[in-house]
Design an enzyme around this catalytic site. Structure first.
Site, PDB file in Angstrom:
ATOM      1  N   LYS A   1      49.745  40.946  31.058  1.00  0.00           N
ATOM      2  CA  LYS A   1      50.655  41.542  31.805  1.00  0.00           C
ATOM      3  C   LYS A   1      51.933  41.397  30.659  1.00  0.00           C
ATOM      4  CE  LYS A   1      52.941  43.077  35.328  1.00  0.00           C
ATOM      5  NZ  LYS A   1      52.943  44.247  35.977  1.00  0.00           N
TER       6      LYS A   1
ATOM      7  N   TYR B   1      45.201  27.910  36.265  1.00  0.00           N
ATOM      8  CA  TYR B   1      44.555  26.905  36.980  1.00  0.00           C
ATOM      9  C   TYR B   1      44.596  25.604  36.341  1.00  0.00           C
ATOM     10  CZ  TYR B   1      41.453  30.239  39.497  1.00  0.00           C
ATOM     11  OH  TYR B   1      40.932  31.143  40.381  1.00  0.00           O
TER      12      TYR B   1
ATOM     13  N   ASP C   1      47.728  45.248  36.561  1.00  0.00           N
ATOM     14  CA  ASP C   1      48.138  46.013  37.761  1.00  0.00           C
ATOM     15  C   ASP C   1      47.212  47.444  37.554  1.00  0.00           C
ATOM     16  OD1 ASP C   1      49.951  46.650  35.749  1.00  0.00           O
ATOM     17  OD2 ASP C   1      51.614  46.723  37.009  1.00  0.00           O
TER      18      ASP C   1
ATOM     19  N   ASP D   1      36.342  39.547  41.868  1.00  0.00           N
ATOM     20  CA  ASP D   1      36.015  40.040  43.238  1.00  0.00           C
ATOM     21  C   ASP D   1      36.225  41.466  43.452  1.00  0.00           C
ATOM     22  OD1 ASP D   1      35.583  37.153  43.940  1.00  0.00           O
ATOM     23  OD2 ASP D   1      36.728  37.598  45.791  1.00  0.00           O
TER      24      ASP D   1
ATOM     25  N   ASP E   1      39.564  36.015  37.996  1.00  0.00           N
ATOM     26  CA  ASP E   1      39.034  35.689  39.276  1.00  0.00           C
ATOM     27  C   ASP E   1      39.466  36.756  40.177  1.00  0.00           C
ATOM     28  OD1 ASP E   1      38.380  33.980  41.383  1.00  0.00           O
ATOM     29  OD2 ASP E   1      40.609  33.565  42.151  1.00  0.00           O
TER      30      ASP E   1
HETATM   31  C1  IPM Z   1      35.538  31.719  41.643  1.00  0.00           C
HETATM   32  C2  IPM Z   1      36.017  30.903  42.867  1.00  0.00           C
HETATM   33  C3  IPM Z   1      36.680  29.565  42.285  1.00  0.00           C
HETATM   34  C4  IPM Z   1      37.830  30.150  41.526  1.00  0.00           C
HETATM   35  C5  IPM Z   1      37.439  28.556  43.258  1.00  0.00           C
HETATM   36  C6  IPM Z   1      36.196  28.501  44.580  1.00  0.00           C
HETATM   37  C7  IPM Z   1      37.754  27.540  42.835  1.00  0.00           C
HETATM   38  O1  IPM Z   1      37.018  31.547  43.281  1.00  0.00           O
HETATM   39  O2  IPM Z   1      34.573  31.123  41.090  1.00  0.00           O
HETATM   40  O3  IPM Z   1      35.922  32.785  41.480  1.00  0.00           O
HETATM   41  O4  IPM Z   1      38.868  30.460  41.654  1.00  0.00           O
HETATM   42  O5  IPM Z   1      37.379  30.086  40.119  1.00  0.00           O
HETATM   43 MN    MN Z   2      36.941  33.856  42.710  1.00  0.00          MN
END
Ligand code: IPM
Ligand code: MN
Length: 367
Positions: free
Chosen positions: A189, A141, A221, A249, A245
């Site tokens: 990894k 990032y 993975d 999710d 990240d």
């Molecule tokens: C998160 C989001 C952010 C990230 C984006 C919106 C930049 O996906 O907070 O997980 O990738 O960190």
């Molecule tokens: Mn995210």
């Protein structure tokens, strides 16, 4: 106590969920000898429209001068064509780096009442309680060099970590594990990447100071697979920025909806609190977004910025009670028939449950 809170609603459903989250801060104002002073500022797409920048100087200054920042979401399809630095997301990344918080805590908990909302079987998710500790200021990032080649035909990013960056995030993860079930899974990894080899070596060294915490290493993975096939095996997961990240999710699947997930970013000058979900442009403005991730982020704010541990726990219990009592926004309604709560109704339900708990606490204190 007087706390200045910068609220950055941002784009899409951000303003809707922030409104409900702020409701809980205001509820506290009427109980305690404390005051949450709220300043709202634009960020992301709305800030681009208003000022041309995704993080206007006045927003940044307000955040730097606050005791905590609460953010809704950033991002909207109409800005997809812009270059990276001009996009709404750039505002959030610039803010993260300016605030300096490197440790992003993302809890994912399966609640009894909505265990059936997960596409995973109830028996798999029941009892799952995972905390992802995501490194937030390094890796792909932020590291340089990055960019496109002169002819635009190739592009590159850099994954780099220093021992110092790994040590400081590892300590946060070990400290968290100590307060929980004392198990830490460090995800990397290391069979392919040098940064991961350094990560593994450094985390192993930091572990010496935490003999009471059980450390294991896992490839990312494999972790992606175990996280959904056996989520209850995890306590704290420590990982670098991009892996965190993606895995966070994925962890939302355990809870039943991305709308449930909260986060706190700590370790810098000013902590930042944001739901994990994005701006969800497809449902924005309809009043149906799930505000519980944003409200749970307020609970984290109470814990990590206001030192109000009891009230943080009360608010988390209030959220659980409302869900377990059968109240649902559309994302966690599943196959259920009957009334589906709006964003505001959900906010009000949690506020009422929370205020009732505060009432009891005050009655108790008064005797
Ligand atoms: C998160 C989001 C952010 C990230 C984006 C919106 C930049 O996906 O907070 O997980 O990738 O960190
Ligand atoms: Mn995210």
């Amino acid at each position: 106590m007087h706390l200045q809170i910068a609220v950055l609603p941002g784009d899409g459903v951000g303003p809707e969920v922030c409104r409900e989250a702020v409701r809980l801060l205001r509820a506290l104002n009427s109980f305690y000898n404390c005051e949450f002073e709220i300043k709202e500022r634009p960020i992301g797409g709305v800030a681009i429209q208003a000022t041309g920048s995704p993080l206007p100087e006045s927003t940044l200054q307000a955040c730097l001068n606050s005791d905590a920042v609460l953010l809704g979401a950033v991002g909207a399809p109409e800005f997809d064509h812009l270059s990276r630095e001009q996009r709404p997301e750039a505002g959030l990344l610039r803010l993260r780096s300016a605030l300096g918080g490197f440790a992003n805590l993302r809890p994912a908990v399966s609640f009894q009442g909505i265990a059936d909302c997960s596409p995973l079987r109830r028996a798999k998710v029941e009892g799952a309680d995972v905390l992802i500790v995501r490194e937030l200021l390094g890796g792909l990032y932020f590291a340089e060099p990055r960019g496109f080649s002169a002819n635009g035909e190739s592009a590159y990013n850099t994954m780099s970590y220093s021992v110092e960056e790994i040590e400081r995030i590892a300590r946060v993860a070990f400290d968290q594990a100590r307060m929980r079930r004392k198990k830490l899974t460090s995800v990397d990894k290391a069979n392919v990447l040098e940064t991961s080899q350094l990560w593994r070596r450094t985390v192993t060294e930091v572990a010496q100071a935490y003999p009471d915490v059980k450390l294991e290493h896992m490839y990312v993975d494999a972790c992606a697979m175990h996280l959904i096939s056996n989520p209850t095996r995890f306590d704290v997961i420590l990982t670098e920025n991009l892996f965190g990240d993606i895995l966070s999710d994925e962890a939302a699947v355990i809870t039943g909806s991305l709308g449930m997930l909260a986060s706190a970013t700590i370790g810098g000058g000013t902590n930042l609190y944001e739901p994990v979900h994005g701006s969800a442009p497809d449902i924005a403005g309809k009043g149906i977004a799930n505000p519980l991730g944003a409200i749970a982020s307020v609970a984290m704010l109470l814990r990590y910025s206001a030192g109000m541990d009891h009230e943080a726990a009360d608010l988390e219990t209030a959220i659980q009670n409302v869900v377990n009592a059968g109240h649902r926004t559309v994302d966690i309604a599943g196959e259920r028939q009957g009334h589906v709560a709006t964003t505001r109704e959900m906010g009000e339900l949690v506020e009422n449950a929370f205020v009732a708990m505060l009432d009891r606490r005050f009655a108790y204190h008064a005797v």
